[in-house]
Design an enzyme around this catalytic site. Structure first.
Site, PDB file in Angstrom:
ATOM      1  NE  ARG A  86     -14.751  16.642 -46.732  1.00 31.19           N
ATOM      2  CZ  ARG A  86     -14.870  16.872 -45.437  1.00 31.19           C
ATOM      3  NH1 ARG A  86     -16.047  16.848 -44.860  1.00 31.19           N
ATOM      4  NH2 ARG A  86     -13.806  17.139 -44.697  1.00 31.19           N
ATOM      5  NE  ARG A  95     -13.992  21.458 -45.776  1.00 30.70           N
ATOM      6  CZ  ARG A  95     -13.686  20.847 -44.641  1.00 30.70           C
ATOM      7  NH1 ARG A  95     -14.631  20.463 -43.814  1.00 30.70           N
ATOM      8  NH2 ARG A  95     -12.437  20.646 -44.341  1.00 30.70           N
ATOM      9  CG  ASP A  98     -17.509  19.527 -42.715  1.00 32.88           C
ATOM     10  OD1 ASP A  98     -17.484  18.317 -42.418  1.00 32.88           O
ATOM     11  OD2 ASP A  98     -16.971  20.408 -42.032  1.00 32.88           O
ATOM     12  CG  ASP A 100     -18.611  18.933 -38.623  1.00 31.73           C
ATOM     13  OD1 ASP A 100     -18.333  17.896 -39.254  1.00 31.73           O
ATOM     14  OD2 ASP A 100     -17.863  19.922 -38.576  1.00 31.73           O
TER      15      ASP A 100
HETATM   16  N1  A4P Z   1     -15.536  14.085 -35.551  1.00 31.67           N
HETATM   17  C1  A4P Z   1     -15.326  14.295 -34.240  1.00 31.67           C
HETATM   18  N2  A4P Z   1     -16.339  14.940 -33.691  1.00 31.67           N
HETATM   19  C2  A4P Z   1     -17.228  15.159 -34.673  1.00 31.67           C
HETATM   20  C3  A4P Z   1     -18.501  15.774 -34.709  1.00 31.67           C
HETATM   21  N3  A4P Z   1     -19.049  16.328 -33.608  1.00 31.67           N
HETATM   22  N4  A4P Z   1     -19.149  15.824 -35.890  1.00 31.67           N
HETATM   23  C4  A4P Z   1     -14.580  13.401 -36.398  1.00 31.67           C
HETATM   24  C5  A4P Z   1     -18.598  15.278 -36.998  1.00 31.67           C
HETATM   25  N5  A4P Z   1     -17.390  14.680 -37.030  1.00 31.67           N
HETATM   26  C6  A4P Z   1     -16.723  14.610 -35.877  1.00 31.67           C
HETATM   27  O1  A4P Z   1     -13.858  15.365 -39.713  1.00 31.67           O
HETATM   28  C7  A4P Z   1     -12.755  14.695 -39.162  1.00 31.67           C
HETATM   29  C8  A4P Z   1     -13.232  13.687 -38.169  1.00 31.67           C
HETATM   30  O2  A4P Z   1     -13.853  14.370 -37.111  1.00 31.67           O
HETATM   31  C9  A4P Z   1     -14.302  12.738 -38.647  1.00 31.67           C
HETATM   32  O3  A4P Z   1     -13.709  11.556 -39.103  1.00 31.67           O
HETATM   33  C10 A4P Z   1     -15.134  12.455 -37.418  1.00 31.67           C
HETATM   34  O4  A4P Z   1     -14.919  11.127 -36.937  1.00 31.67           O
HETATM   35  P1  A4P Z   1     -13.890  15.677 -41.245  1.00 31.67           P
HETATM   36  O5  A4P Z   1     -15.179  16.318 -41.571  1.00 31.67           O
HETATM   37  O6  A4P Z   1     -13.491  14.476 -41.950  1.00 31.67           O
HETATM   38  O7  A4P Z   1     -12.641  16.641 -41.371  1.00 31.67           O
HETATM   39  P2  A4P Z   1     -12.560  18.169 -41.186  1.00 31.67           P
HETATM   40  O8  A4P Z   1     -13.541  18.859 -42.040  1.00 31.67           O
HETATM   41  O9  A4P Z   1     -11.134  18.590 -41.328  1.00 31.67           O
HETATM   42  O10 A4P Z   1     -12.960  18.314 -39.724  1.00 31.67           O
HETATM   43  P3  A4P Z   1     -14.161  19.104 -39.220  1.00 31.67           P
HETATM   44  O11 A4P Z   1     -14.213  18.887 -37.749  1.00 31.67           O
HETATM   45  O12 A4P Z   1     -15.417  18.861 -39.958  1.00 31.67           O
HETATM   46  O13 A4P Z   1     -13.627  20.510 -39.574  1.00 31.67           O
HETATM   47  P4  A4P Z   1     -14.219  21.780 -39.034  1.00 31.67           P
HETATM   48  O14 A4P Z   1     -13.574  22.139 -37.766  1.00 31.67           O
HETATM   49  O15 A4P Z   1     -15.672  21.694 -39.088  1.00 31.67           O
HETATM   50  O16 A4P Z   1     -13.669  22.812 -40.070  1.00 31.67           O
HETATM   51  N6  A4P Z   1     -14.755  27.991 -42.854  1.00 31.67           N
HETATM   52  C11 A4P Z   1     -16.024  28.385 -43.113  1.00 31.67           C
HETATM   53  N7  A4P Z   1     -16.294  29.686 -43.360  1.00 31.67           N
HETATM   54  N8  A4P Z   1     -17.047  27.480 -43.110  1.00 31.67           N
HETATM   55  C12 A4P Z   1     -16.858  26.158 -42.854  1.00 31.67           C
HETATM   56  O17 A4P Z   1     -17.797  25.372 -42.887  1.00 31.67           O
HETATM   57  N9  A4P Z   1     -15.259  24.446 -42.226  1.00 31.67           N
HETATM   58  C13 A4P Z   1     -14.061  24.054 -41.891  1.00 31.67           C
HETATM   59  C14 A4P Z   1     -13.864  22.693 -41.418  1.00 31.67           C
HETATM   60  C15 A4P Z   1     -12.916  24.977 -41.916  1.00 31.67           C
HETATM   61  N10 A4P Z   1     -13.253  26.316 -42.282  1.00 31.67           N
HETATM   62  C16 A4P Z   1     -14.504  26.690 -42.574  1.00 31.67           C
HETATM   63  C17 A4P Z   1     -15.550  25.724 -42.566  1.00 31.67           C
HETATM   64 MG    MG Z   2     -16.768  17.297 -40.551  1.00 30.62          MG
END
Ligand code: A4P
Ligand code: MG
Length: 422
Positions: A86, A95, A98, A100
């Site tokens: 990643r 990615r 991911d 979470d």
């Molecule tokens: N972080 C804070 N809270 C949490 C948590 N509960 N779980 C911090 C995991 N991490 C958490 O995450 C950024 C920072 O969030 C981490 O350093 C951690 O300390 P990341 O994975 O590095 O970056 P990211 O992917 O931009 O953020 P995130 O929060 O994983 O993104 P999202 O909101 O999950 O969105 N569309 C579809 N159809 N399916 C998907 O899976 N995913 C995203 C990512 C966007 N669009 C998508 C999907």
């Molecule tokens: Mg994440």
């Protein structure tokens, strides 16, 4: 102590199904203090956010039984993400994997540290079908510890809201948006509530103490075909501000827009006869302290959630000056609000747009009864030669909140009929 934590898995690069399966095996092998106990089916989903043209995602949810603490679990997940190659580039970008944390027992975690931030429940969980649909397969009856609603309920609500947003058409451009407007039982606040409801937004009406007036405006909003709820809170009390923010956030599992309109009436209300010092104290408590507290609290929630819009209420003449005690009082109060708004906009960018409206001579309760001298002055000072109306302010608020102002933040927008000094 062992808890059940729920995780979200997502991949949209490479062999996505193989990646998810391998990630689950890696999770089980990563640490003997993690056991995978349930896994949803794989869901193919369209990407939400991020750059155009990225591939579809494969999403899933898993329940793990763990004795790790939440930060230790996050560290394990990040190690696995790294092992799968990643690379963090653009926000919401493609990615390989991911992982979470969605829920960690019924714990609420807000740990903010660069590179190690952890917010649980996941702040966007309630907004996203790609998370809720797999999660509902394995945790339909689990209760979200902040919203006190089951995952099945959150899924039903999110489906409804997203369907309404998809249907948003020009005359109803705010469909599916959840809005709190403080001080909305009369005057400019009420006009904004009605205007936003007419645009399709669900509206939380707020009043200080008259349940009957709040209920009346709530009904007027509802009659425009949207959901509406009335809340009462005396914003002079610091605790009441925090309680209002919390309550408003609970009503529909989050907000999209906050209009911090509430201001003390030192002209026509019970405070009209108070001393300068007492009025100043009242303005400090309601116009400044409550606005700052509410906007900081709800602004942080919107920022964590990833989007939103805040509007505060300034005053046109704070910038140019107005003679007399009221001019001095409002200059202090509204000048502070406008200055605060600009700093908040800088703080909450790029996720949340923050702007102030600065009305000039608007005919509210005071304007209705003001003497002939003031009637003449208000009309003379405006290039347009008339008083502004609450609706003149509300239609600008509607535009500012709506999709046509998507590139507008950190601004003070004057609504004054082109007022000039003279
Ligand atoms: N972080 C804070 N809270 C949490 C948590 N509960 N779980 C911090 C995991 N991490 C958490 O995450 C950024 C920072 O969030 C981490 O350093 C951690 O300390 P990341 O994975 O590095 O970056 P990211 O992917 O931009 O953020 P995130 O929060 O994983 O993104 P999202 O909101 O999950 O969105 N569309 C579809 N159809 N399916 C998907 O899976 N995913 C995203 C990512 C966007 N669009 C998508 C999907
Ligand atoms: Mg994440």
């Amino acid at each position: 102590m062992a808890v059940i934590a729920y995780l979200a898995l997502g991949s949209n690069v490479g062999d996505r199904a193989a990646t998810l399966a391998a990630a689950l095996r890696a999770l089980a092998d990563a640490d003997e203090r993690i056991q995978v106990v349930r896994v949803s089916t794989w869901h193919e989903t369209d990407p939400v956010g991020g750059p155009a043209g990225q591939g579809k995602y494969l999403n899933a949810a898993a329940a793990v039984h763990t004795t790790l603490d939440p930060l230790a679990l996050l560290a394990r997940l990040q190690e696995i993400e790294q092992a799968f190659g990643r690379v963090r580039t653009v926000r919401d970008g493609p990615r390989t994997l991911d992982l979470d944390i969605l829920l960690f027992g019924d714990q609420i975690v807000a740990h903010r540290e660069p590179g190690r931030t952890l917010l649980v429940p996941h702040p966007r969980l309630q907004e996203r079908l790609f998370v809720l649909e797999p999660l509902a397969e394995i945790a339909a009856d689990v209760v979200h510890p902040i919203f006190q609603a089951t995952i099945a309920t959150l899924l039903a609500e999110a489906r409804q809201r997203l369907a309404r947003r998809r249907e948003a058409c020009p005359g109803r451009e705010l469909s599916g948006q959840r809005v709190l407007i403080t001080g909305s039982t009369s005057g400019i606040g009420r006009a904004i509530a009605l205007e936003l409801a007419a645009a399709g937004a669900d509206v939380i009406v707020h009043g200080r103490r008259s349940a009957a007036r709040a209920e009346e405006v709530r009904r007027e909003c509802q009659a425009l075909g949207v959901r509406s709820v009335a809340l009462l809170a005396d914003l002079r009390q610091e605790a009441a501000c925090a309680a209002l923010a919390h309550q408003a956030w609970q009503v529909w599992q989050g907000l999209d827009v906050v209009v911090a309109n509430a201001g003390a009436d030192t002209l026509t209300g019970e405070a009209a006869d108070w001393s300068f010092a007492e009025k100043l104290q009242l303005l400090w408590e309601v116009d400044i302290r409550a606005t700052v507290a509410l906007c900081r609290d709800l602004g942080q929630r919107l920022y964590d959630r990833g989007d939103g819009c805040l509007v505060t209420m300034g005053w046109d003449q704070a910038a140019t000056g107005m003679d007399g005690a009221s001019g001095q009082l409002f200059a202090v109060a509204k000048g502070a609000v406008m200055a605060f708004t600009l700093s908040l906009a800088a703080t909450l960018a790029p996720h949340v747009r923050v702007n102030a409206l600065a009305p000039g001579w608007i005919k509210t309760a005071w304007g209705e009864t003001a003497s002939a001298v003031w009637q003449e002055r208000a009309c003379r000072e405006a290039l347009l030669g008339r008083w502004g109306t609450p609706r003149d302010v509300a239609t600008v608020a509607r535009w500012l909140i709506g999709p046509n102002a998507a590139f507008v933040t950190g601004q003070v927008i004057r609504i004054n009929g082109g007022a000039v000094r003279g």
